[in-house]
Design a protein around this motif. Sequence first.
Motif, PDB file in Angstrom:
ATOM      1  N   THR A  11      -7.780  -1.747 -14.233  1.00 53.31           N
ATOM      2  CA  THR A  11      -8.255  -0.531 -13.573  1.00 53.31           C
ATOM      3  C   THR A  11      -7.129   0.030 -12.717  1.00 53.31           C
ATOM      4  O   THR A  11      -6.641  -0.630 -11.799  1.00 53.31           O
ATOM      5  CB  THR A  11      -9.483  -0.825 -12.692  1.00 53.31           C
ATOM      6  OG1 THR A  11     -10.527  -1.375 -13.509  1.00 53.31           O
ATOM      7  CG2 THR A  11      -9.989   0.455 -12.028  1.00 53.31           C
ATOM      8  N   ARG A  12      -6.714   1.241 -13.059  1.00 51.73           N
ATOM      9  CA  ARG A  12      -5.637   1.867 -12.305  1.00 51.73           C
ATOM     10  C   ARG A  12      -6.082   2.121 -10.869  1.00 51.73           C
ATOM     11  O   ARG A  12      -7.245   2.406 -10.594  1.00 51.73           O
ATOM     12  CB  ARG A  12      -5.231   3.185 -12.958  1.00 51.73           C
ATOM     13  CG  ARG A  12      -4.744   3.055 -14.397  1.00 51.73           C
ATOM     14  CD  ARG A  12      -4.379   4.427 -14.925  1.00 51.73           C
ATOM     15  NE  ARG A  12      -3.897   4.406 -16.303  1.00 51.73           N
ATOM     16  CZ  ARG A  12      -4.639   4.660 -17.372  1.00 51.73           C
ATOM     17  NH1 ARG A  12      -5.938   4.928 -17.214  1.00 51.73           N
ATOM     18  NH2 ARG A  12      -4.121   4.631 -18.582  1.00 51.73           N
ATOM     19  N   GLU A  13      -5.106   2.018  -9.954  1.00 51.91           N
ATOM     20  CA  GLU A  13      -5.409   2.280  -8.558  1.00 51.91           C
ATOM     21  C   GLU A  13      -4.167   2.819  -7.861  1.00 51.91           C
ATOM     22  O   GLU A  13      -3.064   2.753  -8.401  1.00 51.91           O
ATOM     23  CB  GLU A  13      -5.900   1.015  -7.852  1.00 51.91           C
ATOM     24  CG  GLU A  13      -4.920  -0.135  -7.869  1.00 51.91           C
ATOM     25  CD  GLU A  13      -5.506  -1.425  -7.315  1.00 51.91           C
ATOM     26  OE1 GLU A  13      -4.827  -2.039  -6.465  1.00 51.91           O
ATOM     27  OE2 GLU A  13      -6.611  -1.816  -7.716  1.00 51.91           O
ATOM     28  N   ILE A  14      -4.373   3.373  -6.689  1.00 48.62           N
ATOM     29  CA  ILE A  14      -3.236   3.815  -5.886  1.00 48.62           C
ATOM     30  C   ILE A  14      -2.497   2.577  -5.411  1.00 48.62           C
ATOM     31  O   ILE A  14      -3.046   1.749  -4.698  1.00 48.62           O
ATOM     32  CB  ILE A  14      -3.693   4.657  -4.680  1.00 48.62           C
ATOM     33  CG1 ILE A  14      -4.418   5.922  -5.151  1.00 48.62           C
ATOM     34  CG2 ILE A  14      -2.489   5.029  -3.822  1.00 48.62           C
ATOM     35  CD1 ILE A  14      -3.559   6.869  -5.963  1.00 48.62           C
ATOM     36  N   ILE A  15      -1.267   2.439  -5.866  1.00 48.38           N
ATOM     37  CA  ILE A  15      -0.459   1.287  -5.475  1.00 48.38           C
ATOM     38  C   ILE A  15       0.293   1.655  -4.197  1.00 48.38           C
ATOM     39  O   ILE A  15       1.292   2.374  -4.223  1.00 48.38           O
ATOM     40  CB  ILE A  15       0.544   0.900  -6.587  1.00 48.38           C
ATOM     41  CG1 ILE A  15      -0.171   0.721  -7.939  1.00 48.38           C
ATOM     42  CG2 ILE A  15       1.313  -0.359  -6.199  1.00 48.38           C
ATOM     43  CD1 ILE A  15      -1.121  -0.439  -8.004  1.00 48.38           C
ATOM     44  N   LYS A  16      -0.243   1.218  -3.080  1.00 45.12           N
ATOM     45  CA  LYS A  16       0.450   1.418  -1.808  1.00 45.12           C
ATOM     46  C   LYS A  16       1.328   0.192  -1.588  1.00 45.12           C
ATOM     47  O   LYS A  16       0.836  -0.881  -1.295  1.00 45.12           O
ATOM     48  CB  LYS A  16      -0.554   1.576  -0.674  1.00 45.12           C
ATOM     49  CG  LYS A  16      -1.399   2.844  -0.788  1.00 45.12           C
ATOM     50  CD  LYS A  16      -2.360   2.974   0.382  1.00 45.12           C
ATOM     51  CE  LYS A  16      -3.179   4.247   0.270  1.00 45.12           C
ATOM     52  NZ  LYS A  16      -4.145   4.399   1.388  1.00 45.12           N
ATOM     53  N   ILE A  17       2.582   0.403  -1.779  1.00 54.05           N
ATOM     54  CA  ILE A  17       3.501  -0.725  -1.791  1.00 54.05           C
ATOM     55  C   ILE A  17       3.861  -1.119  -0.363  1.00 54.05           C
ATOM     56  O   ILE A  17       4.657  -0.448   0.296  1.00 54.05           O
ATOM     57  CB  ILE A  17       4.764  -0.394  -2.601  1.00 54.05           C
ATOM     58  CG1 ILE A  17       4.391   0.064  -4.012  1.00 54.05           C
ATOM     59  CG2 ILE A  17       5.686  -1.601  -2.673  1.00 54.05           C
ATOM     60  CD1 ILE A  17       5.556   0.582  -4.817  1.00 54.05           C
ATOM     61  N   GLU A  18       3.241  -2.202   0.100  1.00 59.86           N
ATOM     62  CA  GLU A  18       3.633  -2.795   1.375  1.00 59.86           C
ATOM     63  C   GLU A  18       4.747  -3.771   1.050  1.00 59.86           C
ATOM     64  O   GLU A  18       4.511  -4.900   0.637  1.00 59.86           O
ATOM     65  CB  GLU A  18       2.441  -3.491   2.024  1.00 59.86           C
ATOM     66  CG  GLU A  18       2.674  -3.928   3.443  1.00 59.86           C
ATOM     67  CD  GLU A  18       1.439  -4.545   4.071  1.00 59.86           C
ATOM     68  OE1 GLU A  18       1.440  -4.729   5.296  1.00 59.86           O
ATOM     69  OE2 GLU A  18       0.480  -4.845   3.335  1.00 59.86           O
ATOM     70  N   SER A  19       5.977  -3.316   1.221  1.00 58.91           N
ATOM     71  CA  SER A  19       7.092  -4.084   0.668  1.00 58.91           C
ATOM     72  C   SER A  19       7.379  -5.363   1.430  1.00 58.91           C
ATOM     73  O   SER A  19       7.951  -6.299   0.873  1.00 58.91           O
ATOM     74  CB  SER A  19       8.357  -3.219   0.615  1.00 58.91           C
ATOM     75  OG  SER A  19       8.787  -2.854   1.898  1.00 58.91           O
ATOM     76  N   VAL A  20       6.988  -5.454   2.719  1.00 60.04           N
ATOM     77  CA  VAL A  20       7.269  -6.652   3.512  1.00 60.04           C
ATOM     78  C   VAL A  20       5.991  -7.126   4.196  1.00 60.04           C
ATOM     79  O   VAL A  20       5.305  -6.353   4.856  1.00 60.04           O
ATOM     80  CB  VAL A  20       8.346  -6.393   4.582  1.00 60.04           C
ATOM     81  CG1 VAL A  20       8.718  -7.697   5.298  1.00 60.04           C
ATOM     82  CG2 VAL A  20       9.596  -5.758   3.971  1.00 60.04           C
ATOM     83  N   THR A  21       5.671  -8.384   4.001  1.00 54.19           N
ATOM     84  CA  THR A  21       4.558  -9.024   4.701  1.00 54.19           C
ATOM     85  C   THR A  21       5.051 -10.343   5.279  1.00 54.19           C
ATOM     86  O   THR A  21       6.117 -10.838   4.894  1.00 54.19           O
ATOM     87  CB  THR A  21       3.369  -9.287   3.756  1.00 54.19           C
ATOM     88  OG1 THR A  21       3.825 -10.075   2.640  1.00 54.19           O
ATOM     89  CG2 THR A  21       2.771  -7.983   3.225  1.00 54.19           C
TER      90      THR A  21
END
Length: 455
Positions: free
Chosen positions: A174-184
Amino acid sequence: MRRLLLVGCAALALGAGAAAMAQQNVRNNETFRMLELFGDVLAVVKQAYVVPVDDRKLIEASLSGMMTALDPHSSYLAPAGFGELRERTEGQYSGVGLTISAEGGFVKVISPMDGGPAARAGVQAGDVISAIEGSTAAGLSVSEVSEKLRGAAGTEVRVTFLRDGSDPLEVTLTREIIKIESVTGRIEGDFGYVRISTFNENTGRELNEVMARLQSENPGIKGYVVDLRNNGGGLLSAAIAVSDAFLERGEIVSQRGRKPDQIERYSARPGDLANGLPIVVLVNYGSASASEIVAGALQDHERATVVGLTSFGKGSVQTVIPLRGGEDGALSITTARYYTPSGASIQKIGIEPDLEVSRSFAEAGIVARSNFIYSEAAYSTALDASIGAERKGPHVPFEAPGEDYPEDKDYQLERAYDVLRAGGRLDQLAAAPKGIIVTPPGTEPTEFAAATDPE
């Protein structure tokens, strides 16, 4: 006599110049002839093909073919693909969360993005996309596959993946808005764990925020793990920012182009977010490009110990050149190679860890049969390293969990913490625990490979 000599030299120079000009004219004439041939073929296809054809589609396919013939990372980006690239570097887009590349007529996964639909479905680095919505993906370009995988959030796409030693994996994503949190990041006992999943415009800022939070949560923190596994790369500027965050001085990376004078060097500025505490960088064969720049810089400056498996080996620089302001898309073209501070080439070789450790027994078997490892060296059209070195061939990793090691445990991460407990010094590292296969360097992989062969 001297005058005759000078006249003779002048005549020789004129002759050489005329010969060079004639040779250039021959090359130009050949180029024009081939361009005419392209026009002739296009005309024949338009007139004789069994059904009407779309001129734009044919020409875009020709441009794509021309670029991919250069190397695996040069490509023509149609306007939609150019827009997607800009969205990715800005940190948000709608899709299934995959970093992909083409090789041998197929599109493969370099890395699934943390927390994305594909990662949650179990897609792994090296998986081949064999079909989309029941139609074969063989022969499709990266742009074409990407276009089929992208779509409005909430819509579904059925994808079939092929994996070494396994049955085809068909999943509905299922496609979704990929909000890329690049650092955790999180605190693990006395240590900080920092995960960098990609390198985008926000990575440098996010790293500063995560490091500050970890230090406030545990002011007595004793070291950090920086996890770059399955990080397919991203922006050079972000890789430089991350490397600079842990280095006080010195070169981070250099890039060298076609001409000897086309050299750019990037250096660190004073300041270390980790305040000199030991750092371990985790890599595997899904760590590519910007990830390798960071790992190579910290390793060469002896600022970090690298643990895991040899990285992907993408050491080439792509420059994006918009065509007519982006209206006709753009070219992503390879313009240089990356080199670590010591002058080592990343291209086709990758970053070799200081402590080679596989995450699982099965993964160790794949390394022992490294023809199954998905890496830059697997591309038939990949640039060479330019320094005469080659990627390490099939071998048994130095350390690997036994078959009984729990699947939900991360042996690479456990050994990273062990290195931190030893103050970052491998000579003080405790021996591998019971149940771990330890292989002396130079051991032949034959028995291990046979024991883990899926047949």
